[in-house]
Design a protein around this motif. Structure first.
Motif, PDB file in Angstrom:
ATOM      1  N   MET A 180       0.993  -1.697  -0.124  1.00 30.78           N
ATOM      2  CA  MET A 180       0.587  -0.398   0.100  1.00 30.78           C
ATOM      3  C   MET A 180       1.228   0.982  -0.043  1.00 30.78           C
ATOM      4  SD  MET A 180      -2.575   1.288   3.216  1.00 30.78           S
ATOM      5  CE  MET A 180      -1.473   1.492   4.005  1.00 30.78           C
ATOM      6  N   ILE A 181       0.712   1.805  -0.798  1.00 32.22           N
ATOM      7  CA  ILE A 181       1.465   3.279  -0.746  1.00 32.22           C
ATOM      8  C   ILE A 181       1.126   4.761   0.142  1.00 32.22           C
ATOM      9  CG2 ILE A 181      -0.582   4.337  -2.233  1.00 32.22           C
ATOM     10  CD1 ILE A 181       3.426   5.355  -2.738  1.00 32.22           C
ATOM     11  N   LYS A 182       1.693   4.886   0.918  1.00 34.97           N
ATOM     12  CA  LYS A 182       1.581   5.439   2.107  1.00 34.97           C
ATOM     13  C   LYS A 182       1.728   6.981   1.572  1.00 34.97           C
ATOM     14  CE  LYS A 182       3.003   2.307   5.051  1.00 34.97           C
ATOM     15  NZ  LYS A 182       2.250   1.955   6.502  1.00 34.97           N
ATOM     16  N   LYS A 183       0.488   7.896   2.812  1.00 32.66           N
ATOM     17  CA  LYS A 183       0.566   9.322   2.968  1.00 32.66           C
ATOM     18  C   LYS A 183       1.456  10.289   1.919  1.00 32.66           C
ATOM     19  CE  LYS A 183      -4.324   8.603   3.224  1.00 32.66           C
ATOM     20  NZ  LYS A 183      -4.981   8.817   1.693  1.00 32.66           N
ATOM     21  N   THR A 184       2.163  11.389   1.910  1.00 30.76           N
ATOM     22  CA  THR A 184       2.366  12.149   2.654  1.00 30.76           C
ATOM     23  C   THR A 184       2.194  13.371   3.288  1.00 30.76           C
ATOM     24  OG1 THR A 184       4.051  11.429   0.325  1.00 30.76           O
ATOM     25  CG2 THR A 184       4.222  13.714   1.371  1.00 30.76           C
ATOM     26  N   LEU A 185       2.266  13.588   3.738  1.00 34.57           N
ATOM     27  CA  LEU A 185       1.630  14.576   4.385  1.00 34.57           C
ATOM     28  C   LEU A 185       2.664  16.182   4.635  1.00 34.57           C
ATOM     29  CD1 LEU A 185       0.097  13.058   7.487  1.00 34.57           C
ATOM     30  CD2 LEU A 185      -0.750  13.376   5.492  1.00 34.57           C
ATOM     31  N   TYR A 186       2.033  17.374   4.537  1.00 36.73           N
ATOM     32  CA  TYR A 186       2.757  18.616   4.236  1.00 36.73           C
ATOM     33  C   TYR A 186       1.878  19.571   5.187  1.00 36.73           C
ATOM     34  CZ  TYR A 186       4.118  23.393   2.233  1.00 36.73           C
ATOM     35  OH  TYR A 186       5.067  24.429   2.351  1.00 36.73           O
ATOM     36  N   PHE A 187       2.411  20.112   6.084  1.00 28.05           N
ATOM     37  CA  PHE A 187       2.308  21.530   7.057  1.00 28.05           C
ATOM     38  C   PHE A 187       3.144  22.761   7.252  1.00 28.05           C
ATOM     39  CE2 PHE A 187       1.268  16.858   9.231  1.00 28.05           C
ATOM     40  CZ  PHE A 187       0.091  17.259   9.304  1.00 28.05           C
ATOM     41  N   GLY A 188       2.576  23.719   5.616  1.00 25.70           N
ATOM     42  CA  GLY A 188       3.156  24.369   5.937  1.00 25.70           C
ATOM     43  C   GLY A 188       2.452  25.885   6.294  1.00 25.70           C
ATOM     44  N   ASN A 189       1.258  25.583   7.278  1.00 25.03           N
ATOM     45  CA  ASN A 189       0.843  26.919   8.661  1.00 25.03           C
ATOM     46  C   ASN A 189       0.593  26.155   9.819  1.00 25.03           C
ATOM     47  OD1 ASN A 189      -0.102  28.133   6.219  1.00 25.03           O
ATOM     48  ND2 ASN A 189      -1.477  27.487   5.503  1.00 25.03           N
ATOM     49  N   PRO A 190       0.655  27.265  10.905  1.00 24.22           N
ATOM     50  CA  PRO A 190       0.730  26.722  12.445  1.00 24.22           C
ATOM     51  C   PRO A 190      -0.050  25.532  12.332  1.00 24.22           C
ATOM     52  CG  PRO A 190       0.805  29.208  11.763  1.00 24.22           C
ATOM     53  CD  PRO A 190       0.023  28.636  10.757  1.00 24.22           C
ATOM     54  N   ALA A 191       0.543  24.009  13.420  1.00 24.07           N
ATOM     55  CA  ALA A 191      -0.503  23.307  12.995  1.00 24.07           C
ATOM     56  C   ALA A 191       0.202  22.631  14.601  1.00 24.07           C
ATOM     57  CB  ALA A 191      -0.593  22.312  12.667  1.00 24.07           C
ATOM     58  N   TYR A 192      -0.326  22.261  15.130  1.00 26.74           N
ATOM     59  CA  TYR A 192      -0.265  20.884  16.377  1.00 26.74           C
ATOM     60  C   TYR A 192      -0.943  19.376  16.001  1.00 26.74           C
ATOM     61  CZ  TYR A 192      -0.269  20.090  21.657  1.00 26.74           C
ATOM     62  OH  TYR A 192      -0.139  19.125  22.638  1.00 26.74           O
ATOM     63  N   LEU A 193       0.349  18.942  16.590  1.00 30.04           N
ATOM     64  CA  LEU A 193       0.352  17.601  16.082  1.00 30.04           C
ATOM     65  C   LEU A 193       0.039  16.407  17.056  1.00 30.04           C
ATOM     66  CD1 LEU A 193       2.382  17.663  13.136  1.00 30.04           C
ATOM     67  CD2 LEU A 193       0.142  18.134  12.502  1.00 30.04           C
ATOM     68  N   SER A 194      -0.831  15.500  17.690  1.00 26.51           N
ATOM     69  CA  SER A 194       0.051  15.004  18.922  1.00 26.51           C
ATOM     70  C   SER A 194      -0.879  13.798  18.516  1.00 26.51           C
ATOM     71  CB  SER A 194      -1.324  15.597  19.670  1.00 26.51           C
ATOM     72  OG  SER A 194      -2.713  16.022  19.563  1.00 26.51           O
ATOM     73  N   LEU A 195      -0.980  12.714  19.192  1.00 26.90           N
ATOM     74  CA  LEU A 195      -1.058  11.169  18.652  1.00 26.90           C
ATOM     75  C   LEU A 195      -2.188  10.898  20.077  1.00 26.90           C
ATOM     76  CD1 LEU A 195      -0.354   8.549  17.765  1.00 26.90           C
ATOM     77  CD2 LEU A 195       0.856   8.123  19.810  1.00 26.90           C
ATOM     78  N   GLN A 196      -3.476   9.502  19.548  1.00 25.73           N
ATOM     79  CA  GLN A 196      -4.674   9.995  20.508  1.00 25.73           C
ATOM     80  C   GLN A 196      -4.698   8.305  19.089  1.00 25.73           C
ATOM     81  OE1 GLN A 196      -7.930  12.303  21.010  1.00 25.73           O
ATOM     82  NE2 GLN A 196      -8.903  11.047  21.871  1.00 25.73           N
ATOM     83  N   ASN A 197      -4.990   7.351  19.827  1.00 27.63           N
ATOM     84  CA  ASN A 197      -5.186   6.320  19.045  1.00 27.63           C
ATOM     85  C   ASN A 197      -5.304   5.731  17.995  1.00 27.63           C
ATOM     86  OD1 ASN A 197      -7.623   6.009  21.650  1.00 27.63           O
ATOM     87  ND2 ASN A 197      -9.541   7.232  20.843  1.00 27.63           N
TER      88      ASN A 197
END
Length: 310
Positions: free
Chosen positions: A1-18
């Motif tokens: 399966m092809i994995k996704k590419t995520l690009y963040f070019g603006n303010p963001a808060y990245l966290s983990l849940q479940n």
């Protein structure tokens, strides 16, 4: 399966849940002029296992340790960018294969003749792919490139790679006065730099997943380079980036800037169609085929790396 590419070019808060990457966009939350239906979309989730590459391109991005740990545990590459929005750092998992120790030993004990033979294969395919790009872009068959590809010897002692590269860049961008391939040079060097950084991350990720050390190259051996093997193995893949960049220059003109629109096109590099052994697959999948075959060359199971041919 092809994995996704995520690009963040603006303010963001990245966290983990479940086991999900939770993406919060504070600019959307704080914007009073937006309707509530838009504000409800300020929090997005993505399964960690579906992500292959994350690009962080803003000073106001916060990522939690838990999210970073989960991404790396799932063999995701994380790229950080500088204030010019150019990739400046690459994070990779330390352990990417269950028999990594054994594979490290195979790689470390590879003989010099074997490395030279593997480098010969690498440069031969690279020049062949460059010849294809020139034919595609100019409509002419550059026979000298194909001749040089066939003349590459073990270890490339005649440095045909450099000879072919000089001719390649001069011919490909003959219509741009003063163009030379230089990291700090005029456009489209900016696009090439960005595209190669993405490609390098993809190859490094694939090497780790195959249980190999990205640092220990078969040809590159710069003491300050942590990704010598990635730089070696990405060589035949570079023409795919070159072709994409040429198409962008043809569409947007010679003085092309690295805008978000252009970046969005370059971020499709992991999904570009690649053919290995007459089988078509996305570039990210093909990279894992290439690195898996490289390990088999180190272990003596194969004598040839499975590289893409255009």
């Amino acid at each position: 399966m092809i994995k996704k590419t995520l690009y963040f070019g603006n303010p963001a808060y990245l966290s983990l849940q479940n086991k999900q990457l939770v993406i919060k966009l504070p600019e959307v939350e704080r914007n009073a002029s937006l309707p509530e239906c838009f504000k409800s979309q300020s929090v997005i989730t993505r399964p960690i296992e579906d992500i292959g590459l994350v690009i962080l391109d803003h000073k106001q991005i916060t990522i939690t340790s838990g999210a970073l740990e989960a991404l790396l545990e799932n063999n995701c590459s994380v790229i950080t960018c500088d204030n010019k929005s150019m990739p400046v750092g690459l994070l990779l998992p330390l352990y990417g294969n269950t028999v990594q120790n054994e594979r490290f030993r195979e790689q470390l004990t590879a003989t010099l003749p074997l490395k030279k033979q593997l480098w010969q294969q690498t440069i031969k395919v690279k020049i062949q792919n460059q010849a294809h790009v020139l034919q595609y872009c100019s409509g002419e068959d550059n026979k000298c490139m194909r001749i040089w590809a066939e003349e590459v010897k073990s270890g490339d002692p005649d440095n045909l790679e450099a000879r072919a590269a000089a001719y390649y860049w001069k011919t490909l961008y003959a219509h741009i006065p003063g163009f030379t391939r230089d990291r700090d040079g005029i456009p489209p060097n900016n696009l090439l730099n960005y595209g190669y950084a993405i490609l390098r991350a993809i190859i490094a990720r694939a090497l780790v997943s195959s249980g190999l050390l990205p640092t220990l190259g078969i040809h590159h051996h710069n003491r300050y380079n942590a990704y010598c093997l990635a730089d070696d193995i990405m060589e035949p893949y570079r023409p795919y980036v070159d072709k994409l960049v040429f198409q962008l220059v043809k569409t947007y003109g010679e003085n092309i800037e690295l805008t978000k629109e252009i970046k969005s096109v370059l971020l499709t590099i992991p999904t570009l169609d690649v053919v290995i052994g007459r089988k078509r697959s996305p570039l990210m999948i093909a990279a894992t085929q290439t690195t898996a075959s490289l390990y088999k060359c180190f272990s003596g199971e194969l004598r040839k790396i499975a590289y893409p041919e255009m």
